[in-house]
Every structure is written in structure tokens, then in C-alpha cells.
Scaffold this motif. Structure first.
Motif, PDB file in Angstrom:
ATOM      1  N   VAL A 101       0.689  -1.112   0.025  1.00  0.00           N
ATOM      2  CA  VAL A 101      -0.069   0.118   0.080  1.00  0.00           C
ATOM      3  C   VAL A 101       0.764   1.230  -0.031  1.00  0.00           C
ATOM      4  O   VAL A 101       0.536   2.147  -0.685  1.00  0.00           O
ATOM      5  CB  VAL A 101      -1.097  -0.020   1.304  1.00  0.00           C
ATOM      6  CG1 VAL A 101      -1.695   1.196   1.389  1.00  0.00           C
ATOM      7  CG2 VAL A 101      -1.965  -1.069   1.066  1.00  0.00           C
ATOM      8  N   ALA A 102       1.819   1.342   0.829  1.00  0.00           N
ATOM      9  CA  ALA A 102       2.771   2.582   0.768  1.00  0.00           C
ATOM     10  C   ALA A 102       3.564   2.427  -0.415  1.00  0.00           C
ATOM     11  O   ALA A 102       3.574   3.768  -0.903  1.00  0.00           O
ATOM     12  CB  ALA A 102       3.889   2.127   1.745  1.00  0.00           C
TER      13      ALA A 102
ATOM     14  N   PHE B  94       2.221   1.875  -3.359  1.00  0.00           N
ATOM     15  CA  PHE B  94       1.234   2.119  -4.209  1.00  0.00           C
ATOM     16  C   PHE B  94       1.031   3.515  -4.090  1.00  0.00           C
ATOM     17  O   PHE B  94       0.796   4.413  -5.361  1.00  0.00           O
ATOM     18  CB  PHE B  94      -0.060   1.480  -4.091  1.00  0.00           C
ATOM     19  CG  PHE B  94      -1.251   1.736  -4.943  1.00  0.00           C
ATOM     20  CD1 PHE B  94      -1.437   1.268  -6.304  1.00  0.00           C
ATOM     21  CD2 PHE B  94      -2.250   2.555  -4.397  1.00  0.00           C
ATOM     22  CE1 PHE B  94      -2.353   1.545  -7.061  1.00  0.00           C
ATOM     23  CE2 PHE B  94      -3.226   2.859  -5.173  1.00  0.00           C
ATOM     24  CZ  PHE B  94      -3.680   2.444  -6.560  1.00  0.00           C
ATOM     25  N   ILE B  95       0.640   4.038  -3.097  1.00  0.00           N
ATOM     26  CA  ILE B  95       0.374   5.513  -2.827  1.00  0.00           C
ATOM     27  C   ILE B  95       1.619   6.250  -3.045  1.00  0.00           C
ATOM     28  O   ILE B  95       1.281   7.467  -3.929  1.00  0.00           O
ATOM     29  CB  ILE B  95      -0.024   5.750  -1.196  1.00  0.00           C
ATOM     30  CG1 ILE B  95      -1.405   5.056  -0.660  1.00  0.00           C
ATOM     31  CG2 ILE B  95      -0.507   7.174  -0.759  1.00  0.00           C
ATOM     32  CD1 ILE B  95      -1.767   4.820   0.680  1.00  0.00           C
ATOM     33  N   LEU B  96       2.784   6.162  -2.726  1.00  0.00           N
ATOM     34  CA  LEU B  96       3.969   6.796  -3.030  1.00  0.00           C
ATOM     35  C   LEU B  96       4.229   6.974  -4.647  1.00  0.00           C
ATOM     36  O   LEU B  96       4.408   8.040  -4.979  1.00  0.00           O
ATOM     37  CB  LEU B  96       5.285   6.249  -2.478  1.00  0.00           C
ATOM     38  CG  LEU B  96       6.622   6.974  -2.765  1.00  0.00           C
ATOM     39  CD1 LEU B  96       6.428   8.282  -1.964  1.00  0.00           C
ATOM     40  CD2 LEU B  96       7.627   6.043  -1.982  1.00  0.00           C
TER      41      LEU B  96
ATOM     42  N   MET C 280       1.940   6.626  -6.965  1.00  0.00           N
ATOM     43  CA  MET C 280       0.644   6.962  -7.647  1.00  0.00           C
ATOM     44  C   MET C 280       0.895   8.557  -7.486  1.00  0.00           C
ATOM     45  O   MET C 280       0.483   9.356  -8.589  1.00  0.00           O
ATOM     46  CB  MET C 280      -0.585   6.589  -6.901  1.00  0.00           C
ATOM     47  CG  MET C 280      -1.786   7.109  -7.571  1.00  0.00           C
ATOM     48  SD  MET C 280      -1.969   6.645  -9.116  1.00  0.00           S
ATOM     49  CE  MET C 280      -2.498   4.928  -9.082  1.00  0.00           C
ATOM     50  N   PHE C 281       0.966   8.993  -6.368  1.00  0.00           N
ATOM     51  CA  PHE C 281       1.278  10.506  -6.233  1.00  0.00           C
ATOM     52  C   PHE C 281       2.740  11.248  -6.621  1.00  0.00           C
ATOM     53  O   PHE C 281       2.634  12.375  -6.424  1.00  0.00           O
ATOM     54  CB  PHE C 281       0.501  11.014  -4.732  1.00  0.00           C
ATOM     55  CG  PHE C 281      -0.681  10.614  -4.545  1.00  0.00           C
ATOM     56  CD1 PHE C 281      -1.673  11.526  -5.197  1.00  0.00           C
ATOM     57  CD2 PHE C 281      -1.225   9.613  -3.858  1.00  0.00           C
ATOM     58  CE1 PHE C 281      -3.111  11.275  -5.106  1.00  0.00           C
ATOM     59  CE2 PHE C 281      -2.402   9.238  -3.710  1.00  0.00           C
ATOM     60  CZ  PHE C 281      -3.365  10.030  -4.367  1.00  0.00           C
TER      61      PHE C 281
ATOM     62  N   THR D 289       3.462  -2.190  -7.944  1.00  0.00           N
ATOM     63  CA  THR D 289       2.796  -2.984  -6.650  1.00  0.00           C
ATOM     64  C   THR D 289       2.626  -4.295  -6.447  1.00  0.00           C
ATOM     65  O   THR D 289       2.993  -4.861  -5.481  1.00  0.00           O
ATOM     66  CB  THR D 289       1.425  -2.132  -6.730  1.00  0.00           C
ATOM     67  OG1 THR D 289       1.542  -0.806  -6.813  1.00  0.00           O
ATOM     68  CG2 THR D 289       0.658  -2.542  -5.521  1.00  0.00           C
TER      69      THR D 289
END
Length: 571
Positions: free
Chosen positions: A155-156, A158-160, A162-163, A175
Motif C-alpha cells: 500500500v505504501a 502504491f500511494i507513493l 501514484m502521487f 505494486t
């Protein structure tokens, strides 16, 4: 020198991708012709699929080089330029590393030395390798997994990513790799390339470049004004007639283009200046045009329906049919909004066309009407598959563009094929990446775990859809609609159909309509910025006039969530 080589290489990739896009169209048309003559060539479909795969990989590479890949840039856009440039170089390095890693996975999957030892016999080679990949009794089941650590790490990442504006397709791949590594199931890397390739090797995906090509050819043929004149015949005489013309013309365009962003761009240039000239408020004119673009993902043929149908393994033709009633309902809701808004300020009076002018307008629009008739008619009467219908529609669009008086020169045609290859290539590549992502999601049984959490809250399908709508609205605000469909379908669809017995066609219509709302909602709101750049009207002014239309969409979404028959009655 290296930069010059890189530019020339990207140019060569685009040229090859454009040629392959034309090849895909020609092969599908050849298949339609030979099949109807009773001379079916079974190798044509397979050759078309492999041409699309090469087109996708070349176009995706060129799109990354030209920074055209779909990515979430809301954070990087707010950064100082120097930091954003450093981050962009880092993203390029990550993509390059992923490319090398994927090549290594492909080598491990193919095992050329093992293939040679098998005497180049495909069945023997598959028996020695592929069965291991699919076997339940692999060592992966015996590996001790630290579930919390693997999920948190995944999840970390993915978020990192993505943004940080990493292209969405590479976010999905990275991911999946992160999860496999963090969970200790390294043996899954042996089937990584196979999952990526199987996401590309799908006949239904051929419809995506073909539908995009049809829209490009329609634009080149200058059919927009003809559709506007045809709409004027039916609603031009009412008070506020040009607003209704705008919506009806958008309805016609939605049945041809199938892409909301493209439709908003085309109609903003065509309708907003005319409405301003007749005395409509600029903000209202732009908002009406932008809202009309939301019809594209619902009215068939819809690009998002094609993608959802491929991901959900549903017949794309049935998915198109499921969108007919919701499309009409959304159009009716927009008409009511325009009518209510027009009561207070008093819209300009319209003027009916003379019978002769009306006949000319309808006659001029007749060729454009052949596009939806070809697509929907071919599917309903079983004459052609959705992919074949898209190919025939592109041929009709080409003929119309050729005979419309527009100079469809070879350079313009080549540019058209190049745009089609790049736009469709990134979408297809995202779907392939989503196949890898979905494979990891299914392996981890994430839908089942999420379903257990949601069913603890409610067992009512309608309340579940309301929760999903609220969640998707937030997702759509941040992520491109097509990318969002690819991201959430593998996770939410099994819950909707398995735990709540929701019809997959109903869920697809709700999902696609909800996610496309993100085109017109801050903070990303790509459709808002497209409308603003095409018309010169400030985003804030457009948004202030847009909220009644967004409210109408929300009401339609609730209705579609409550009454399944609105989506399934025609199936």
C-alpha cells in the motif's frame, strides 16, 4: 548525442505503432469480409492480436518518452519546478528499472534453453513449465507470509508511486512486484510475465483502438457541425433552443466518439462560442457543454464499457445495450436541469428551421448516423462482433471523411493513426498491468477480506452501492476515469456479484458513470481544464454553473443503484 538518438528512437516507435494501428484495422476488416464470404481465415484474428500487442508496447514506450502516459500529477504540479524535474528524472529511472526487470521475468518464463531441450516441442515445453505455474501444490503455499508487513509495504509503494506521477500502468506493475517480494512468494515471479502477456492477448481489446480511430476519423471529417444542425431541427425552436441543441448534439456525438474527454474538447470549440454569441452566460454555456460530455461513457459505444467488459469478462455488445436506458435517463435529467435554469433568467428565443433547411440538415447528418447504426445494429442482429463492428464503423468514418470535402492527405492520415496508437496503446497497456495487479489481489483474497468487512456493515445491495458510489466519487476526483475503472474493477466486482448478488451489468453502468464524474470535479477535473482551455472561460466560472448538472448525475446514480431494471431491462 544521446538525446538525439532517444528522440529519433521515439519517432521510429511512433511510426511503427501507427503502421500497426492501420494493420489491425485492415486485418479485422479482412476477417469480416472473408467470414461473410464463407472463406474464414482463422489466423487473421490471431495476427491482429499480435499486431495490437506490438502497437501497444511501442506506443506505451513512446508515450512515456513524450510524458503522455496517464499519471496522477496533482502533487507534482504543486511542487517547485526544480524539485518536480528531479522527481521526473527519478520516475524515468524507476520505469527503466521496471523495464529491465520485466525483461528478466520474460526470460525466466520463456526459458529458451529448456525449450531447446524439449526439442522445440510446444506441448512438451508447456508440460514441463506451465503446469508448475498453475499447480496448487507449489512451494508458495508453504511459505510463511507476514501478511501485515506485505500489505503495508504494498500500500505504501502504491500511494507513493501514484502521487509521485509514476504512470498508472507502472504503478500497478510495481505494486504487484512489491507484494510478491514482501510476501516471500518469489516463485510467483515465474508467472509474472505470463500474467502481463495474458492481459494483452485478448481479442476484445482490439475494439479500443478501432473505436478511437472511428472518433478521430469523424473529427477529421468535420461531422460535428452537421450533428449540431441536425439537433437544431428537433429542438432549435424552443426558448433556450441552443442549450437543448448542445445537449442533443452531445448525445449524437456520444453515440459516435465514446470518449468523454475527446467529446468535451470537440463540442467546446463548436458550441460555446455560438451560445455566447446568442446571449447565454459564458459559464453556463461551458458547463452545459462539459456536462454533455458525461453522456459519452454511458451512451453506446462507450470506451469505458469496452474496458469494463474485458475486465469483467462480459459480452461487450450486451454492455452497450445495458447503457441505452441509463444514457436516455441522463440526457432527460440534463434537459430538466436546463429547463429549470432557463425559467428564472429567461433564455433567448429559438427559431425553427424551414422545411427545406431541416431536410438539408437531416440529409447532411445521414452519413454520421451510419456509425451508431453500424455498431449497434451489427451487434444486435449478430452480423458482427463488437470488435468487427468497430472496424466497419472506422471504414464508414474513413469514407465519410474522404468524401466530406476535407483534405484527408497521407500526412494527416498518418498523424491520425499515430494518435490512435498512442491513446489506445496506453489504455491497453494499463489493462495488461491491471491483469498482473488483479492476479496479486485475487491471490491475496483481498475481495473476500474486504467483502467480510463491508457485509458486517450492511447486507443490503442498495446501501452497498451507495457506499461504493461515495468511495468511487472520491477516487474519480483524483484518478483518471479509465485508470480508475482498471484499478477498482478487480477488487469491487467480485464483492458486488458474490456477496450482494448485484447484476454485473448494473454494477458496470454505475461504476463507469460515477468514475467519469471525476472529469468535472476538483482537484483534478481534467474535463474542466479542457473546457476552460478551449473556451478561455475561467474554471471557477464553469464550476459555479456546473453544480446543478452534477446534482442531476448524482440523482441518476441513485436511481440506477436502486432499480436494476434501468440497466438490465433490454438485455
Amino acid at each position: 548525442m544521446l538525446q538525439t538518438f532517444s528522440r529519433q528512437w521515439a519517432r521510429a516507435e511512433l511510426a511503427c505503432a501507427a503502421i500497426l494501428a492501420a494493420t489491425v484495422t485492415a486485418l479485422i476488416l479482412l476477417n469480416v469480409l472473408t467470414r461473410n464470404l464463407g472463406l474464414a481465415l482463422f489466423w487473421v484474428d490471431e495476427l491482429a492480436i499480435y499486431a495490437m500487442i506490438w502497437m501497444t508496447l511501442l506506443a506505451a514506450s513512446a508515450a512515456v518518452h513524450h510524458k503522455d502516459a496517464v499519471a496522477v500529477t496533482i502533487v507534482t504540479d504543486a511542487m517547485p519546478q526544480a524539485i518536480a524535474q528531479m522527481l521526473s528524472r527519478l520516475v524515468d529511472a524507476v520505469i527503466f528499472a521496471l523495464a529491465l526487470l520485466t525483461a528478466w521475468f520474460c526470460w525466466r518464463w520463456f526459458l529458451p534453453l529448456e525449450f531447446a531441450r524439449a526439442g522445440f516441442d510446444v506441448e512438451t515445453f508447456q508440460g514441463a513449465t506451465f503446469n508448475f505455474i498453475y499447480s496448487e501444490a507449489t512451494s508458495t503455499l508453504g511459505v510463511r507470509k507476514v501478511w501485515v508487513w506485505s500489505i503495508m509495504t504494498t500500500v505504501a509503494v502504491f500511494i507513493l508511486c501514484m502521487f509521485c506521477a509514476v504512470p498508472v500502468a507502472f504503478v500497478l506493475i510495481l505494486t504487484a512486484i512489491t507484494y510478491v517480494q514482501a510476501s516471500g512468494n518469489a516463485v510467483l515471479f515465474d508467472s509474472f510475465a505470463q500474467q502481463l502477456f495474458s492481459g494483452l492477448e485478448n481479442y476484445g481489446l482490439l475494439a479500443i483502438p478501432l473505436f478511437m480511430m472511428t472518433g478521430e476519423l469523424m473529427n477529421e471529417g468535420g461531422m460535428t457541425q452537421r450533428l449540431v444542425q441536425a439537433a437544431r431541427v428537433f429542438v432549435g425552436g424552443f426558448r433556450g433552443g441552443l442549450a437543448y441543441i448542445n445537449l442533443l448534439a452531445n448525445m449524437f456525438m456520444a453515440a459516435i466518439i465514446g470518449s468523454a474527454a475527446s467529446q468535451i474538447a470537440v463540442m467546446s470549440r463548436a458550441m460555446v462560442p455560438a451560445m455566447k454569441q446568442e446571449g447565454y452566460r459564458p459559464g453556463f454555456a461551458a458547463a452545459t457543454t462539459a456536462a454533455g460530455g458525461l453522456l459519452a461513457p454511458v451512451v453506446p459505444p462507450s470506451m469505458m464499457f469496452v474496458i469494463y467488459g474485458v475486465l469483467a469478462q462480459l459480452p461487450i455488445g450486451d454492455m452497450f445495450i445495458a447503457g441505452i436506458l441509463p444514457g436516455l435517463l441522463l440526457f432527460g435529467a440534463f434537459v430538466i436541469v436546463v429547463t429549470v435554469i432557463g425559467i428564472a433568467p429567461g433564455f433567448p428565443h429559438g427559431q425553427w428551421m424551414t422545411r427545406l433547411d431541416a431536410a438539408r440538415a437531416l440529409l447532411g447528418c445521414l452519413p454520421a448516423s451510419l456509425i451508431p447504426i453500424t455498431i449497434i445494429g451489427g451487434i444486435l442482429f449478430g452480423v458482427a462482433t463488437p470488435t468487427e463492428s468497430a472496424a466497419v464503423a472506422s471504414l464508414v468514418a474513413f469514407a465519410m471523411a474522404w468524401f466530406s470535402g476535407q483534405r484527408l492527405t497521407l500526412p494527416r492520415l498518418f498523424s491520425l493513426f499515430r494518435r490512435t496508437a498512442v491513446n489506445s496503446g496506453m489504455v491497453v497497456f494499463m489493462i495488461a498491468a491491471a491483469n498482473v495487479f488483479g492476479w496479486v489481489v485475487v491471490y491475496e483474497a483481498l475481495p473476500q477480506k474486504l467483502a467480510a468487512s463491508i457485509t458486517a456493515i450492511t447486507s443490503d445491495p442498495f446501501l452497498f452501492l451507495l457506499i461504493v458510489n461515495a468511495m468511487l466519487l472520491f477516487v474519480g476526483m483524483l484518478i483518471d476515469g479509465i485508470a480508475a475503472v482498471i484499478l477498482v474493477t478487480p477488487i469491487l466486482l467480485p464483492i458486488a456479484t458474490g456477496s450482494y448478488d448485484i447484476d454485473p451489468f448494473q454494477f458496470g453502468v454505475v461504476l463507469c458513470l460515477n468514475l467519469v464524474l471525476g472529469l468535472l470535479t476538483p482537484p483534478v477535473g481534467v474535463g474542466l481544464f479542457i473546457t476552460s482551455s478551449m473556451t478561455g472561460i475561467r474554471v471557477a466560472e464553469i464550476l459555479s454553473a456546473l453544480w446543478p448538472f452534477l446534482l442531476a448525475v448524482a440523482i441518476v446514480l441513485v436511481a440506477l443503484s436502486y432499480w436494476p431494471l434501468l440497466s438490465t431491462a433490454l438485455l
